[in-house]
Write a protein that holds these residues in place. Structure first.
Motif, PDB file in Angstrom:
ATOM      1  N   ARG A 176       0.811  -1.220   0.000  1.00 42.84           N
ATOM      2  CA  ARG A 176       0.000   0.000   0.000  1.00 42.84           C
ATOM      3  C   ARG A 176       0.847   1.275   0.000  1.00 42.84           C
ATOM      4  NH1 ARG A 176      -5.378  -0.175   1.952  1.00 42.84           N
ATOM      5  NH2 ARG A 176      -4.954   1.568   3.312  1.00 42.84           N
ATOM      6  N   ASN A 188       1.426   2.870  -3.938  1.00 43.01           N
ATOM      7  CA  ASN A 188       0.570   3.914  -4.538  1.00 43.01           C
ATOM      8  C   ASN A 188       0.125   4.931  -3.481  1.00 43.01           C
ATOM      9  OD1 ASN A 188      -1.363   2.517  -3.158  1.00 43.01           O
ATOM     10  ND2 ASN A 188      -2.819   2.391  -4.856  1.00 43.01           N
ATOM     11  N   LEU A 216      -1.242   4.736  -0.586  1.00 47.48           N
ATOM     12  CA  LEU A 216      -2.403   4.610   0.298  1.00 47.48           C
ATOM     13  C   LEU A 216      -1.913   4.673   1.734  1.00 47.48           C
ATOM     14  CD1 LEU A 216      -4.660   1.887  -1.385  1.00 47.48           C
ATOM     15  CD2 LEU A 216      -5.035   4.346  -1.276  1.00 47.48           C
ATOM     16  N   ASN A 253      -2.600  12.017  -8.214  1.00 41.02           N
ATOM     17  CA  ASN A 253      -3.703  11.312  -8.877  1.00 41.02           C
ATOM     18  C   ASN A 253      -3.232  10.666 -10.172  1.00 41.02           C
ATOM     19  OD1 ASN A 253      -5.363  12.217  -6.848  1.00 41.02           O
ATOM     20  ND2 ASN A 253      -6.127  13.970  -8.010  1.00 41.02           N
ATOM     21  N   ARG A 258      -1.102   7.667  -9.367  1.00 42.57           N
ATOM     22  CA  ARG A 258      -1.918   6.537  -8.914  1.00 42.57           C
ATOM     23  C   ARG A 258      -2.666   5.889 -10.069  1.00 42.57           C
ATOM     24  NH1 ARG A 258      -4.255   9.310  -3.492  1.00 42.57           N
ATOM     25  NH2 ARG A 258      -2.978   8.199  -1.973  1.00 42.57           N
ATOM     26  N   SER A 259      -3.084   6.699 -11.033  1.00 47.29           N
ATOM     27  CA  SER A 259      -3.839   6.132 -12.155  1.00 47.29           C
ATOM     28  C   SER A 259      -2.964   5.177 -12.962  1.00 47.29           C
ATOM     29  CB  SER A 259      -4.379   7.251 -13.047  1.00 47.29           C
ATOM     30  OG  SER A 259      -3.323   7.825 -13.803  1.00 47.29           O
ATOM     31  N   PHE A 267      -4.428  -1.299  -8.718  1.00 44.92           N
ATOM     32  CA  PHE A 267      -4.466  -1.848  -7.353  1.00 44.92           C
ATOM     33  C   PHE A 267      -5.718  -2.686  -7.182  1.00 44.92           C
ATOM     34  CE2 PHE A 267      -4.543  -2.208  -2.838  1.00 44.92           C
ATOM     35  CZ  PHE A 267      -3.238  -2.019  -2.414  1.00 44.92           C
ATOM     36  N   PHE A 287      -7.901  -4.902  -4.404  1.00 47.53           N
ATOM     37  CA  PHE A 287      -8.072  -5.032  -2.961  1.00 47.53           C
ATOM     38  C   PHE A 287      -8.555  -6.423  -2.574  1.00 47.53           C
ATOM     39  CE2 PHE A 287      -8.507  -0.601  -3.981  1.00 47.53           C
ATOM     40  CZ  PHE A 287      -7.898   0.072  -2.947  1.00 47.53           C
ATOM     41  N   VAL A 340     -11.252  10.421 -14.984  1.00 46.56           N
ATOM     42  CA  VAL A 340      -9.857  10.737 -14.669  1.00 46.56           C
ATOM     43  C   VAL A 340      -9.064  11.028 -15.932  1.00 46.56           C
ATOM     44  CG1 VAL A 340      -7.732   9.894 -13.627  1.00 46.56           C
ATOM     45  CG2 VAL A 340      -9.932   9.362 -12.569  1.00 46.56           C
ATOM     46  N   ARG A 348     -11.341  -3.308 -13.887  1.00 42.58           N
ATOM     47  CA  ARG A 348     -11.438  -1.885 -13.570  1.00 42.58           C
ATOM     48  C   ARG A 348     -10.046  -1.266 -13.437  1.00 42.58           C
ATOM     49  NH1 ARG A 348     -14.230  -0.033  -7.963  1.00 42.58           N
ATOM     50  NH2 ARG A 348     -12.432  -1.134  -7.132  1.00 42.58           N
ATOM     51  N   ALA A 349      -9.149  -1.995 -12.767  1.00 43.11           N
ATOM     52  CA  ALA A 349      -7.783  -1.489 -12.605  1.00 43.11           C
ATOM     53  C   ALA A 349      -7.068  -1.438 -13.955  1.00 43.11           C
ATOM     54  CB  ALA A 349      -7.009  -2.356 -11.615  1.00 43.11           C
ATOM     55  N   MET A 371      -7.277   1.627 -16.662  1.00 42.90           N
ATOM     56  CA  MET A 371      -6.430   2.818 -16.647  1.00 42.90           C
ATOM     57  C   MET A 371      -5.098   2.552 -17.346  1.00 42.90           C
ATOM     58  SD  MET A 371      -8.420   4.902 -15.244  1.00 42.90           S
ATOM     59  CE  MET A 371      -7.393   6.344 -14.964  1.00 42.90           C
TER      60      MET A 371
END
Lengths: 251, 255
Positions: free
Chosen positions: B57, B60, B62, B87, B90-91, B95, B97, B119, B163-164, B167
């Motif tokens: 973590r 990126n 977090l 931002n 991170r994009s 990541f 979870f 984004v 979803r990850a 990007m």
């Protein structure tokens, strides 16, 4: 009894509907409706802003918003209305119409109360949603707008609605500073008739109940529509009693 | 932001230099020095509480770090920088979870589409086509319109991976991606990850799936009490662990 009510409505419907207008200010039911709608429409976005300010790390946003919430929670609305009514003209040296006084006070008061509901909704989501949105590169505000608030506001809909209904009922307090709204009109009628207070105020009760019930019904329908869209989704079905009685109960 | 020139192809994708992390007086990460090369698959394993999740973590941001430097693709992740720079950084780091964290108010398709549109400013039609392609890649194109609560855990995690990937990150981080899954759903998620590794994705993966580590990882990092105690090729690590703590960990796993 019922015939009395019908007679009173027949003789006074225009006063109940629009007050003395056009010979005086717009009043009656129209004023109550306008005051309610404006209060809700302004208080709701304000409440989201207050909630975000309370959650932001910045002390410049946190302290003023927290002070507003604590004052609203700690002071009766009627006292706040009287304060604004008597103090603001002294402070700014100009007369403020009762309608504006009432609107501003209601927006601040209800905005503060509603903000705690919104804040609770945001906090209850937990940090996983915010982390996931941020990890994808969303800004804090972007994550709030597209990920956090749609869920938080939906989850808190019963409480938010109940606060909206409270707002409608609190417009009656405008009566004490001579805002010519529905309660004021009903009291005028009562003063003319003198002998029929029960009938007059029964009319008042019916009208308020109908308005609050309609709002509740509309919100329930909206909620069911969203729930249908997300059909089969456990955890979003609201466990809260959504009957009008439960929602119009005083908080 | 330090103006690091774009790293040449040989430079590592992720580099920890003397990274330390503290929670109050608790030292969660101690002098971490390690690298993940481009295209490399690193599996981080170790007992619970050893700092694996904290480590991943920090990549990126977090989690903040107390001291040290962490470079991602040559850029200093924990340098002072504007929000928009963080931002953007991170994009570029995918990541995944343990608890999926799909957005429950959005369909699978919209979960994947949201961030490219909001984004990266990708056009809606383009984002949709790409999202459908990614859902196809994780085998869920027929679930595009389903909401997260209508999907099984394994399906949700595969949407989360899509979803990850939307990007287009050059590297993917996985924080115990299968730990919250029923046993029969672990395989489908690992299959997607295996496919990513085969396609040359740089991956850093915290997992207890030792079979996956053995088969897919290029290297295994073993952590305990905030230290990386051993880094080795999976064969060496599983057959001949060097550190006594690693030996004990592996023998506990077998029982």
């Amino acid at each position: 009894m019922l015939s009395d009510i019908i007679l009173i409505v027949r003789d006074n419907w225009l006063l109940l509907l629009i007050g003395q207008y056009p010979n005086g200010p717009l009043g009656g039911f129209a004023a109550t409706l306008i005051l309610s709608v404006l209060s809700i429409v302004l208080a709701f976005p304000l409440s989201v802003l207050i909630a975000l300010a309370r959650l932001s790390g910045s002390p410049f946003l946190f302290w003023p918003s927290t002070a507003l919430v604590y004052i609203a929670r700690g002071v009766p609305l009627l006292m706040l209305i009287l304060w604004v009514y008597f103090m603001v003209p002294l402070l700014i040296g100009a007369n403020v119409p009762g309608f504006v006084t009432m609107l501003v006070t209601l927006v601040l008061y209800e905005g503060a109360f509603l903000s705690e509901v919104v804040r609770a909704g945001i906090v209850a989501l937990g940090r996983g949603q915010m982390e996931a949105a941020r990890a994808l590169g969303n800004s804090y505000m972007g994550a709030m707008i597209y990920v956090i608030l749609p869920q938080a506001l939906y989850n808190m809909m019963p409480s938010i609605l109940s606060q909206f209904v409270s707002t409608i009922k609190e417009t009656t307090l405008g009566y004490v500073i001579n805002v010519p709204e529905l309660t004021f009109a009903a009291n005028q009628i009562n003063n003319q008739l003198l002998t029929k207070p029960f009938q007059v105020f029964a009319i008042l009760a019916i009208i308020y109940y109908a308005v609050c019930w309609s709002l509740t019904k509309a919100a329930v329908m909206l909620e069911q529509r969203i729930a249908r869209k997300r059909a089969g989704q456990p955890g979003t079905a609201l466990p809260v009693d959504l009957t009008p009685q439960a929602l119009t109960a005083e908080p | 932001m330090t103006n690091t020139p774009p790293a040449e192809a040989a430079a590592p994708m992720i580099r920890f230099c003397d990274v330390n992390k503290k929670y109050g007086s608790y030292h969660a990460l101690v002098d971490i020095n390690a690298e993940v090369a481009r295209g490399e698959v690193v599996v981080v394993c170790g007992p619970s509480g050893s700092g694996k999740s904290t480590l991943i973590r920090t990549v990126n941001r977090l989690e903040e770090i107390a001291s040290g430097t962490l470079l991602f693709d040559g850029r200093n992740v924990h340098a002072k920088m504007r929000g928009s720079e963080l931002n953007h950084l991170r994009s570029r780091i995918g990541f995944v979870f343990q608890s999926f964290n799909l957005f429950p108010h959005l369909s699978a398709l919209n979960n994947v589409m949201l961030s490219p549109i909001k984004v990266s400013g990708v056009n809606r039609e383009v984002a949709r086509d790409k999202a459908m392609a990614l859902l196809d890649r994780v085998g869920l194109v027929d679930k595009a319109g389903s909401y997260p609560a209508q999907l099984s855990g394994g399906q949700q995690q595969r949407v989360a991976i899509a979803r990850a990937l939307a990007m287009e990150p050059p590297a993917m981080l996985f924080d115990e991606p299968t730990s919250a899954l029923d046993p029969e759903m672990v395989g489908e998620v690992l299959a997607v990850m295996r496919g990513l590794a085969r396609d040359g994705m740089t991956m850093m993966c915290v997992t207890h799936e030792m079979g996956f580590a053995r088969e897919v990882a290029d290297r295994v990092w073993f952590m305990d009490a905030g230290h990386i105690l051993e880094t080795a090729k999976p064969n060496d690590f599983f057959n001949a662990p060097q550190h006594p703590r690693a030996k004990r960990f592996l023998s506990d796993l077998r029982h």
